[in-house]
Design a protein around this motif. Structure first.
Motif: not given
Length: 254
Positions: A25-29, A31-32, A165-167, A193-198
């Motif tokens: 799986f992947g996460v893009s800028a 995206q949560a 950001l990994l939560a 900020t546009g950061m990706a979140l997992v």
């Protein structure tokens, strides 16, 4: 859209016991992504892989399209600055012996990002971004509630302006009202900020309140993946239907 952080056909074992089996799986800028599953589903191991704390037996972790090589010190320094973490327990994740200014500024020091007045300004901005006043900086963790401590932990995570950001169960130790406040804070920070979140969680309601996409894990494998809305409305496996049926209520659905 190109994935910013990605697991590709990852496998991991403890001795002879395979705990992650072909996970992709992947996460893009911007995206949560939520990772959900019961205890033993493999969430913690995947979290360690995504953080670069462990390496898969086969397959790989890709960051910004390139394989993550833990032997490459320059790459890992950049990775540590651009991938930050918020942990589950706001009471154990903050050093009780340190003032808040030192806690929040720790990534700037350890990664040699900034010092002096520049670092102090970055710390003040991070604390302000999570809704706290600068007067907290001279105080200690024991002086704050659980929700305030989690805001401080989030400030520490964003002070280096990470891209991901990994939560790890970031709201499970909080009361209902504070859970909603922290979810809203994470949502706002991601939008700004546009950061990706997992977000790793056993609680599908928390994931539903924050994440557009969800990966469902069972026994170290992905059993379902898609938009959170589709998974909630039309789960395709009995396991996912069980998770969905256990949701008491959704504070805010994506």
């Amino acid at each position: 859209m190109t994935a910013l952080l990605e697991l590709r056909d990852a496998q991991f074992s403890y001795g002879r016991r395979t705990v992650i089996d072909g996970v992709t799986f992947g996460v893009s800028a911007g995206q949560a992504l939520g990772l959900v599953g019961e205890s033993g589903a493999g969430k913690s191991t995947i979290f360690s892989l995504l953080l670069g704390l462990a390496a898969p037996r086969s397959g790989g972790v890709l960051f910004d399209g390139a394989p993550l090589d833990r032997r490459d010190r320059r790459l890992m320094r950049r990775f540590r600055a651009e991938v930050q973490t918020v942990f589950q327990d706001p009471y154990s994740s903050l050093d009780p012996r340190q003032r808040i200014d030192l806690i929040v500024g720790e990534p700037l020091r350890s990664l040699a990002i900034s010092r002096g007045a520049e670092a102090r300004q970055a710390v003040a901005e991070a604390v302000g971004a999570v809704g706290l006043d600068e007067d907290v900086l001279g105080r200690y963790p024991h002086e704050f509630s659980g929700g305030q401590r989690q805001r401080i932990a989030i400030a520490r995570a964003i002070v280096s302006k990470p891209r991901v950001l990994l939560a790890d169960e970031p709201v499970s130790a909080l009361d209902v009202t504070t859970r909603i406040q922290v979810i809203e804070l994470l949502s706002r920070l991601r939008a700004e900020t546009g950061m990706a979140l997992v977000m790793v969680s056993h609680d599908l309601s928390a994931v539903a309140a924050l994440c557009e996409r969800t990966v469902v894990l069972q026994g170290g494998r992905v059993v379902e993946e898609g938009t959170t809305r589709n998974i909630l409305d039309a789960p395709t496996t009995a396991y996912t239907r069980t998770l969905v049926s256990a949701i008491p209520r959704l504070p805010r659905e994506v």
